[in-house]
Design an enzyme around this catalytic site. Structure first.
Site, PDB file in Angstrom:
ATOM      1  N   LYS A  60      14.094  19.886  43.113  1.00 51.03           N
ATOM      2  CA  LYS A  60      13.976  18.438  42.944  1.00 51.03           C
ATOM      3  C   LYS A  60      15.010  17.889  41.970  1.00 51.03           C
ATOM      4  O   LYS A  60      15.515  16.797  42.165  1.00 51.03           O
ATOM      5  CB  LYS A  60      12.572  18.069  42.479  1.00 51.03           C
ATOM      6  CG  LYS A  60      12.287  18.611  41.130  1.00 51.03           C
ATOM      7  CD  LYS A  60      11.148  17.965  40.426  1.00 51.03           C
ATOM      8  CE  LYS A  60      11.208  18.504  39.018  1.00 51.03           C
ATOM      9  NZ  LYS A  60      10.143  18.137  38.162  1.00 51.03           N
ATOM     10  N   THR A  61      15.335  18.662  40.938  1.00 50.77           N
ATOM     11  CA  THR A  61      16.333  18.155  39.995  1.00 50.77           C
ATOM     12  C   THR A  61      17.674  17.992  40.696  1.00 50.77           C
ATOM     13  O   THR A  61      18.396  17.032  40.478  1.00 50.77           O
ATOM     14  CB  THR A  61      16.464  19.101  38.790  1.00 50.77           C
ATOM     15  OG1 THR A  61      15.165  19.343  38.266  1.00 50.77           O
ATOM     16  CG2 THR A  61      17.323  18.490  37.716  1.00 50.77           C
ATOM     17  N   ASP A 248      10.861  10.958  37.180  1.00 47.16           N
ATOM     18  CA  ASP A 248      10.545  12.368  37.430  1.00 47.16           C
ATOM     19  C   ASP A 248       9.097  12.644  37.022  1.00 47.16           C
ATOM     20  O   ASP A 248       8.533  11.909  36.214  1.00 47.16           O
ATOM     21  CB  ASP A 248      11.505  13.226  36.583  1.00 47.16           C
ATOM     22  CG  ASP A 248      11.505  14.666  37.041  1.00 47.16           C
ATOM     23  OD1 ASP A 248      10.930  14.967  38.112  1.00 47.16           O
ATOM     24  OD2 ASP A 248      12.072  15.513  36.313  1.00 47.16           O
ATOM     25  N   GLU A 249       8.509  13.691  37.546  1.00 45.29           N
ATOM     26  CA  GLU A 249       7.129  14.079  37.183  1.00 45.29           C
ATOM     27  C   GLU A 249       6.168  12.896  37.298  1.00 45.29           C
ATOM     28  O   GLU A 249       5.364  12.634  36.403  1.00 45.29           O
ATOM     29  CB  GLU A 249       7.077  14.633  35.749  1.00 45.29           C
ATOM     30  CG  GLU A 249       8.045  15.765  35.470  1.00 45.29           C
ATOM     31  CD  GLU A 249       7.571  17.111  36.001  1.00 45.29           C
ATOM     32  OE1 GLU A 249       6.577  17.149  36.778  1.00 45.29           O
ATOM     33  OE2 GLU A 249       8.187  18.125  35.650  1.00 45.29           O
ATOM     34  N   GLN A 304       0.806  19.715  40.626  1.00 42.20           N
ATOM     35  CA  GLN A 304       1.188  20.148  39.282  1.00 42.20           C
ATOM     36  C   GLN A 304       0.737  19.154  38.229  1.00 42.20           C
ATOM     37  O   GLN A 304       1.253  19.133  37.110  1.00 42.20           O
ATOM     38  CB  GLN A 304       2.698  20.347  39.200  1.00 42.20           C
ATOM     39  CG  GLN A 304       3.167  21.527  40.027  1.00 42.20           C
ATOM     40  CD  GLN A 304       4.643  21.801  39.835  1.00 42.20           C
ATOM     41  OE1 GLN A 304       5.099  22.084  38.738  1.00 42.20           O
ATOM     42  NE2 GLN A 304       5.405  21.693  40.912  1.00 42.20           N
ATOM     43  N   ARG A 672       5.675  29.729  38.458  1.00 37.61           N
ATOM     44  CA  ARG A 672       6.776  29.952  37.503  1.00 37.61           C
ATOM     45  C   ARG A 672       7.488  31.259  37.772  1.00 37.61           C
ATOM     46  O   ARG A 672       8.593  31.484  37.291  1.00 37.61           O
ATOM     47  CB  ARG A 672       6.276  30.002  36.050  1.00 37.61           C
ATOM     48  CG  ARG A 672       5.564  28.794  35.495  1.00 37.61           C
ATOM     49  CD  ARG A 672       6.326  27.534  35.674  1.00 37.61           C
ATOM     50  NE  ARG A 672       5.872  26.827  36.868  1.00 37.61           N
ATOM     51  CZ  ARG A 672       6.552  25.871  37.483  1.00 37.61           C
ATOM     52  NH1 ARG A 672       7.723  25.519  37.036  1.00 37.61           N
ATOM     53  NH2 ARG A 672       6.097  25.281  38.564  1.00 37.61           N
TER      54      ARG A 672
END
Length: 863
Positions: A60-61, A248-249, A304, A672
DNA sequence: ATTCGCCGGTGAGCG
DNA sequence: ACCGGCGAAT
């Protein structure tokens, strides 16, 4: 930097520019080359609103940065028209770096920052609009609690069960919902005395913040929203400027942040647009003569969302399409991080949450290793498995920095740390005591804060007693009354202390301190002028002195460092060094921002401190909570304490949606891991001093059996533990079977795993260097060394505990036979290290090779 | 009369 | 590991 320059005068962007990727045909757009179709769509979509549902590890980044770069490169927007918002400073600097890599210097004027930094910038410019001055201070949660503590004492609310902690939590929640005291009072139940008192506290808290010219952390967002709502003309300036908003997030946004986004993406009506300065150009306007709403891109993954407890509202992302009509949704499901086995486990766990958007992570990279499960008899046993397995991973080529150990609660670190120390595994704990939360740092910062805002009672009250100089609560109260009665600053009140009538000794202390503060304030302001409301710094003024020099003056005059050094406690030496480190931090700031004042420094510190996210993982195993793990990745991951009551945490099971949030936390932890994942638990766990029986987490049952390779399953442990009684655990787990050690067939595959790719640094991305972080990193390192010295020096009460053993003088040489309480007999093959950090390398008959810290390991030499 | 420093009780979910 | 309470020191 003048971040608020206007649109580039050379023109106005072409609405909906090219960028379809099909121009020229032959040469592919480098910004979309190598992207999968969904990623490409996420970069190229142009509409009023876009939701990118980005599963863990789905790039996504990359999508976000490429999208920004394409907007700029295609001249669809000027950099100054971009506002990209992240949750942490680390994420912001990472994004900035990556955009810079794509665009070079063309990022000048772009706002890539956290919600809080963006709001501070806006508030500093506009604060005089609502009765604050630009030099406001920002209260962190400790400051807020200090203020609340006073209010609670004054209102005698403690007898009703109000504590600073629970009150600040409640106020924070309300503020995240954009509630103020008046609004809350309207809905509160007047009949309930507790409610009435709370309203009183809340109201008083608001008053005092205002009088102190201070905002608490939640205000930064909430007050910006209020500002925009109360002053549409101010809002219009920002609505006009930011044509592209990227968040973001998004699943972590709370209501206040959501409202802020809404305000920023409102169109400006013709009437207001007309009055904007500088005047709008025709190209900026739509058919009705107003300025159209900015385009909004949000990226998030509702799976998340793990911050409901601090106000994150998952509905923001779930209802995005309803909130922003015409929104397009792009789902990124291809994962570039983990093996399929890890992803399948993650998918299986998260699938039990019913209220979610369907999403299924997959990878083209293959199944990989199975997940390893282990059940220890106790947390000690579990920790030993982790320590041993880390050494095995090392032997198969992993670096310590490739390995992370996660846990649900901070209290779990104790057992882990103990075993890691004994096994001589280098580790560090992330997210422990933060630099800026340390008492001595807060003391020094209180001086600086008070210089910038001499009306701030919290900072002032703190500096009075640091260092001790005979000014106690009595003197403080008298001074404060005097200050309030005269309407003067605290500094002035101190200079005029003789008017109150203190004893000669106290009076001397007070006026001396007052003079020091005045001198430092003059120095900090430069040219003798105080920091003026409005923040407009006249260019004719002499520039303010560097922050480091002001700080040095204070530290020298108060002799804070010397006084610490004079004490015998070794902890105080570390404190003195921390203060020196703070000077270094200030120096770096000065170099980076020549001519910037104290206020900028304080702002930067309060924003960095809130998310003190350093990330130097060179050569050490990383220990952290699952929450801290979000956004990171490691080749090998241990999730420990996978038990009912811990994960999901006991406190969550009574909360609505609590277990679902815990499940997302588990999901975050699993995703992760790149190559190796370990799930460990213990069948008994000590808590509150008692030892209780722990049940395996329900999340374990949600993972398909065939994905887990149980080295020791929960069944084995409970069955055997039952037969042997409490104290049997140690004997039972001594030379463990059920763990086909090195030579076994199951192990052969391990060595085939490559830990080479993306080794360490590339995996997470280096933190921005050359900024405030680098000084902090050094501090971190120093702290680690200090701790190490302390640990091996013996004086670390909480870690090794009363049962500390000390083999400090045990001499070992290669060839010696030793007996280890758990491993049995073995032969020493070598000794490394010095003094208390001597490490024996030994081969045991039962378990093979081990490293042992001689001082602490349960070993004896066999003559 | 205040302020300082030591002692012992109490309590720990995540930022 | 944090705090509030008490006695000692100024």
């Amino acid at each position: 930097m003048s971040e608020f320059e206007l649109l580039d005068p050379s023109g106005v962007p072409l609405p909906g520019g090219a960028g379809s990727g099909s121009d020229a045909g032959a040469a592919e757009d480098p910004l979309t080359a190598g992207l999968n179709p969904q990623q490409r769509r996420a970069v190229e979509a142009r509409g009023p609103a876009l939701l990118i549902v980005a599963g863990a590890g789905s790039g996504k980044t990359r999508v976000l940065t490429h999208r920004i770069a394409q907007l700029i490169r295609n001249r669809e927007a000027w950099p100054s028209q971009i506002l990209a918002i992240t949750f942490t400073n680390k994420a912001a600097s990472e994004m900035r770096e990556r955009v810079q890599e794509l665009l070079g210097d063309a990022t000048e004027g772009m706002w890539i920052s956290t919600f809080h930094s963006a709001c501070v910038r806006i508030l500093r410019r506009e604060s005089e609009r609502f009765g604050y001055v630009s030099g406001f201070t920002i209260y962190d949660s400790a400051d807020s609690r200090a203020l609340l503590k006073r209010i609670i004492r004054e209102t005698e609310a403690d007898s009703y069960g109000f504590t600073p902690a629970n009150t600040s939590g409640k106020i924070s929640r309300l503020k995240n919902e954009l509630q103020d005291a008046a609004g809350y009072a309207a809905t509160a139940n007047e009949a309930d005395p507790r409610e009435r008192i709370f309203v009183e506290i809340f109201h008083e808290y608001e008053q005092q913040l205002r009088r102190a010219n201070a905002f608490d952390f939640d205000d930064l967002i909430g007050q910006t929203v209020h500002l925009f709502r109360a002053h549409p003309d101010v809002a219009a300036v920002y609505q006009r400027r930011f044509r592209h908003l990227l968040v973001d997030e998004y699943q972590d946004t709370n209501h206040a942040q959501y409202a802020l986004i809404r305000e920023l993406t409102r169109p400006v009506d013709a009437d207001l647009a007309d009055r904007l300065v500088p005047p709008v150009r025709p190209a900026e306007l739509d058919a009705s003569g107003g300025i159209p709403a900015a385009s909004l891109t949000v990226v998030g993954d509702s799976d998340q969302s793990i911050y409901a407890f601090r106000g994150a509202d998952i509905r923001n992302i779930v209802e995005f399409e309803r909130d922003f009509p015409g929104a397009e949704v792009v789902k990124l499901e291809q994962n570039y991080r983990s093996t399929q086995n890890i992803l399948s486990a993650a998918n299986a766990v998260i699938a039990s949450n019913f209220d979610r958007q369907e999403k299924n992570l997959w990878t083209a990279e293959g199944a990989g290793e199975r997940i390893v499960g282990f059940t220890g008899y106790s947390q000690h046993d579990e920790a030993r498995f982790v320590a041993e397995e880390i050494e095995d991973l090392r032997r198969s080529g992993a670096a310590y920095g490739d390995i992370a150990v996660f846990y649900r609660t901070n209290s779990q670190t104790r057992a882990l740390e103990e075993l890691l120390i004994r096994s001589a595994v280098p580790y560090r704990v992330l997210g422990g005591t933060k630099f800026y939360e340390r008492a001595e740092i807060k003391d020094a910062m209180a001086y600086l804060t008070s210089l910038a805002n001499p009306y701030d009672p919290i900072a002032w009250s703190r500096l009075l007693g640091a260092p001790k100089r005979g000014i106690g609560p009595m003197a403080e109260a008298q001074l404060a009354n005097f200050q309030e009665g005269r309407g003067i600053s605290f500094h002035e009140a101190m200079l005029r202390a003789e008017e109150i009538g203190f004893g000669p000794k106290v009076l001397g202390s007070i006026t001396g301190l007052g003079e020091l503060l005045s001198r430092a304030a003059r120095m900090a302001a430069g040219g003798g002028a105080a920091l003026e409301p409005g923040g407009a710094v006249a260019d004719a003024e002499k520039p303010p002195a560097p922050v480091a020099e002001v700080l040095k003056l204070i530290l020298d005059e108060t002799q804070m460092i010397e006084k610490l050094r004079a004490k015998r406690d070794p902890q105080d030496e570390a404190r003195a060094e921390n203060l020196e480190e703070l000077v270094a931090v200030a120096r770096e700031f000065d170099v980076r921002n020549p001519g910037a004042g104290l206020l900028e420094f304080l702002t930067e510190v309060s924003l960095v401190a809130a998310a003190d996210d350093l990330d130097d993982r060179s050569g050490t195993v990383s220990l952290m909570t699952l929450h801290t793990a979000k956004g990171l990745e490691f080749p090998a991951v241990f999730i420990t304490g996978v038990e009912e009551g811990l994960l999901p945490h006991q406190m969550s099971v009574d909360e609505v949606g609590g277990v679902n949030e815990e499940r997302r936390l588990m999901y975050v932890g699993i995703t992760r891991a790149r190559e190796r994942l370990y799930l460990t638990l213990a069948s008994t766990r000590a808590s509150y001093g008692d030892i209780g029986v722990a049940m395996p987490s329900r999340f374990l049952q949600e993972i398909p059996e065939e994905l887990i390779d149980w080295r020791q399953s929960p069944g084995e442990v409970t069955a055997r533990a039952g037969g042997s009684g409490g104290s049997g655990s140690r004997a039972l787990n001594a030379p463990r079977e059920g763990r086909p050690t090195r030579s076994g067939a199951g192990r052969g595959a391990d060595s085939a795993v490559s830990f080479g790719r993306g080794s360490g640094a590339a995996a997470v991305g280096e933190p921005a260097s050359g900024n405030m972080q680098s000084a902090l990193e050094r501090w971190r390192e120093r702290k680690r060394l200090a701790k190490e010295a302390q640990d091996s020096g013996g004086g670390f009460p909480n870690l090794i505990g009363a049962a500390v053993r000390d083999n400090g003088d045990l001499e070992l040489a290669p060839g010696d036979r030793i007996r280890h309480d758990d491993y049995g007999e073995g032969r020493v093959t070598g000794v490394t290290g010095e003094g208390s950090k001597r490490v024996a390398h030994a081969v045991f008959d039962s378990v093979g090779e081990r490293k042992l810290l001689i001082k602490l390991s349960p070993i004896t030499k066999i003559e």
